[in-house]
Design a protein around this motif. Structure first.
Motif, short mmCIF file in Angstrom:
data_model
loop_
_atom_site.label_atom_id
_atom_site.label_comp_id
_atom_site.label_asym_id
_atom_site.label_seq_id
_atom_site.Cartn_x
_atom_site.Cartn_y
_atom_site.Cartn_z
N LYS A 40 0.81 -1.21 0.00
CA LYS A 40 0.00 0.00 0.00
C LYS A 40 0.85 1.27 0.00
O LYS A 40 0.40 2.32 -0.47
CB LYS A 40 -0.94 0.01 1.22
N GLU A 41 2.03 1.18 0.55
CA GLU A 41 2.83 2.39 0.78
C GLU A 41 3.86 2.63 -0.33
O GLU A 41 4.44 1.68 -0.87
CB GLU A 41 3.56 2.30 2.13
N ARG A 84 2.19 -6.56 4.17
CA ARG A 84 1.29 -7.03 3.11
C ARG A 84 1.48 -8.52 2.85
O ARG A 84 0.51 -9.21 2.49
CB ARG A 84 1.52 -6.23 1.83
N THR A 135 2.66 8.04 -1.26
CA THR A 135 1.76 7.98 -0.11
C THR A 135 2.29 8.79 1.07
O THR A 135 1.67 8.83 2.12
CB THR A 135 1.54 6.53 0.32
N VAL A 178 -4.93 5.95 1.06
CA VAL A 178 -4.43 4.69 1.63
C VAL A 178 -5.01 4.47 3.02
O VAL A 178 -5.41 3.35 3.37
CB VAL A 178 -2.89 4.69 1.68
N MET A 203 -8.40 3.08 2.58
CA MET A 203 -8.39 1.66 2.22
C MET A 203 -8.21 0.79 3.46
O MET A 203 -8.90 -0.23 3.63
CB MET A 203 -7.26 1.39 1.22
N SER A 253 -6.25 -3.11 -2.71
CA SER A 253 -4.94 -2.69 -3.21
C SER A 253 -5.11 -1.69 -4.35
O SER A 253 -6.00 -1.86 -5.19
CB SER A 253 -4.13 -3.89 -3.73
#
Length: 501
Positions: free
Chosen positions: A165-166, A175, A208, A217, A220, A234
């Motif tokens: 995500k980052e 993850r 991010t 993010v 999410m 994702s």
């Protein structure tokens, strides 16, 4: 399913990021220099796309399952992967899987932006071959880097994907843990993960570390936590230097058996991403302004990111545009990490520490990287195996040499440069420390990275400057000379969704 209570899981990794504009071909040696682990030889710490292996060891040990490890290979980004290297690694992993059969699941560590000679979608090719081998009922899944291409072939072959995500990618272990949680839930029968995707029809860069992507993010993550129907979300950023037909940003939503719900959420989030097009990129300045601003700072270190000469994006990392501007403006208290020049490193190592010598270095790889620097230099130090850290990972960049630029009288001018042999972007201040440079004592730190540096360098920086210098990387998707990327995508056209109205 295998007989008895113990599950059998196969895990392997094959990853690199391909800048199709880069002239540097990735061969087998490039994988071995960056990261290669034979079955069972992966270290306990993760290396970006290989995180499913060490995480899988813990998960399988906790569940009493058998983990069959295949090859793990990662090459620092560059140009096309050679046909021999691609087929060799692919077939190596497939043979290991065949030997491990029968299995209950195949878990892979992939980057997602690999392009090879004669194969535009190596990950899709691998996944399709895995699916054909194990059949329709065996779980197949993978962890991806968000700077990837989510092709239809991959989506068809896999049950689900989980992407970092980052950006900077500080969460690759987290993850991998999410991916394995879905594997456990699926094999135990507690959940039924199904994947929905949405094409955002855009090319952009999504750091991010700043808004608006930071909030996106966070949202999410909140949805994953609070919505019982949603197992994983994702955002696939895409990789603008990969000239492939299915390049671009996309959304993935994995739900617990509810495809219509996932489809609707993927579209909603994808449209939110599209609505912020053009607002995600960090503000940049050219080399003249960036150097002037850095020199005017009262305290340091000022971190000046030569963001488009980023080996992590497939460039050589040998551009001299920023260094030349520092020399022109008379900057002092400068450390540059790094400039890739294996020949110059060999010359420095042959001369030895303390040697004073004329040296030509940098700007050998491609157009628009500046001109080679001809300078009188002093070899301050050399290292046969220099490496920096990136989270829990160790990133090699040596053999390397630390040099100081001298004036005609042989006096140091206040600019030091680290020359390296193994291409790697500037992840962490340990890059400087390992070569004997105290990063906190410098006025200006010049690094080669688009944004991965931020997590480690921002805490020590008085300012962070993003410098767009030269064009070693195809950094304008509106004007890049694509041959394969679709034309109905922003910013190649203003609104690719207009035809849907």
């Amino acid at each position: 399913m295998t007989q008895g209570s113990a599950r059998r899981i196969f895990v392997a990794a094959m990853a690199t990021e391909t800048n199709t504009f880069s002239p540097i071909v990735i061969d087998r040696t490039a994988f071995e220099e960056s990261f290669y682990a034979a079955p069972g030889m992966h270290p306990s710490t993760a290396t970006l796309c290989t995180a499913p292996i060490p995480v899988g060891r813990k998960v399988c040990a906790e569940n009493g399952w058998d983990l069959i490890e295949g090859t793990a290979a990662w090459a620092d980004p560059a140009g096309l992967v050679s046909k021999q290297a691609h087929h060799g690694l692919r077939d190596e992993i497939l043979a290991q899987l065949q030997a491990a059969m029968p299995v209950d699941a195949v878990v892979l560590g992939l980057h997602g932006a690999m392009v090879a000679q004669g194969c535009i979608d190596p990950e899709g090719d691998l996944l399709a071959r895995v699916r054909e081998m194990v059949g329709p009922d065996v779980l197949v899944c993978a962890e991806l880097d968000p700077h990837s291409h989510l092709t239809a072939k991959r989506v068809s072959a896999a049950d689900f994907f989980v992407a970092f995500k980052e950006f900077p990618h500080t969460d690759f272990v987290d993850r991998a843990e999410d991916l394995w949680a879905l594997v456990v839930g699926r094999l135990d029968g507690d959940i039924h993960p199904v994947m929905s995707t949405y094409d955002c029809r855009m090319i952009d860069v999504f750091p991010t570390s700043r808004e608006p992507m930071r909030s996106f993010v966070d949202r999410m993550i909140a949805i994953e936590r609070d919505d019982p129907k949603v197992l994983s979300i994702s955002a696939i950023h895409g990789f603008m230097a990969g000239d492939v037909p299915e390049m671009g940003a996309k959304m993935i939503v994995v739900t617990d058996g509810d495809v219509p719900y996932g489809d609707a959420m993927a579209e909603r989030l994808g449209q939110e991403l599209f609505a912020n097009r053009g607002k995600h990129m960090m503000p940049t300045m050219d080399q003249t302004e960036a150097v002037a601003v850095a020199m005017a700072a009262n305290t340091g270190p000022v971190v000046l990111a030569d963001m488009w000469d980023n080996p992590g994006g497939g460039t050589a990392g040998d551009a001299t545009v920023v260094l030349r501007e520092l020399m022109i403006q008379g900057a002092t208290g400068v450390a540059v990490g790094t400039i890739w020049d294996p020949i110059a490193v060999k010359l420095c190592m042959a001369a030895g520490e303390g040697a004073v010598m004329p040296l030509r270095f940098g700007a050998k790889s491609a157009p628009m990287t500046g001109d080679p620097v001809d300078a009188l230099i002093k070899v301050i130090g050399v290292s046969a195996d220099a490496a920096m850290v990136f989270g829990e990972s160790v990133v090699p960049f040596g053999p390397a040499a630390r040099i100081s630029l001298l004036d005609e009288g042989g006096n140091e001018v206040g600019i030091e440069v680290i020359l390296n042999t193994v291409r790697a972007q500037s992840y962490d201040p340990s890059l400087f420390a390992v070569m004997g440079i105290d990063p906190l004592a410098q006025k200006i730190l010049v690094i080669k990275s688009t944004n991965h540096f931020y997590a480690s360098f921002a805490p020590i920086a008085t300012q962070v400057l993003y410098c767009s210098a030269g064009k070693p990387y195809p950094n304008d998707p509106a004007t890049n000379t694509y041959r394969n990327v679709r034309t109905d995508i922003w910013p190649r056209i203003d609104n690719p969704f207009a035809q849907d109205d």
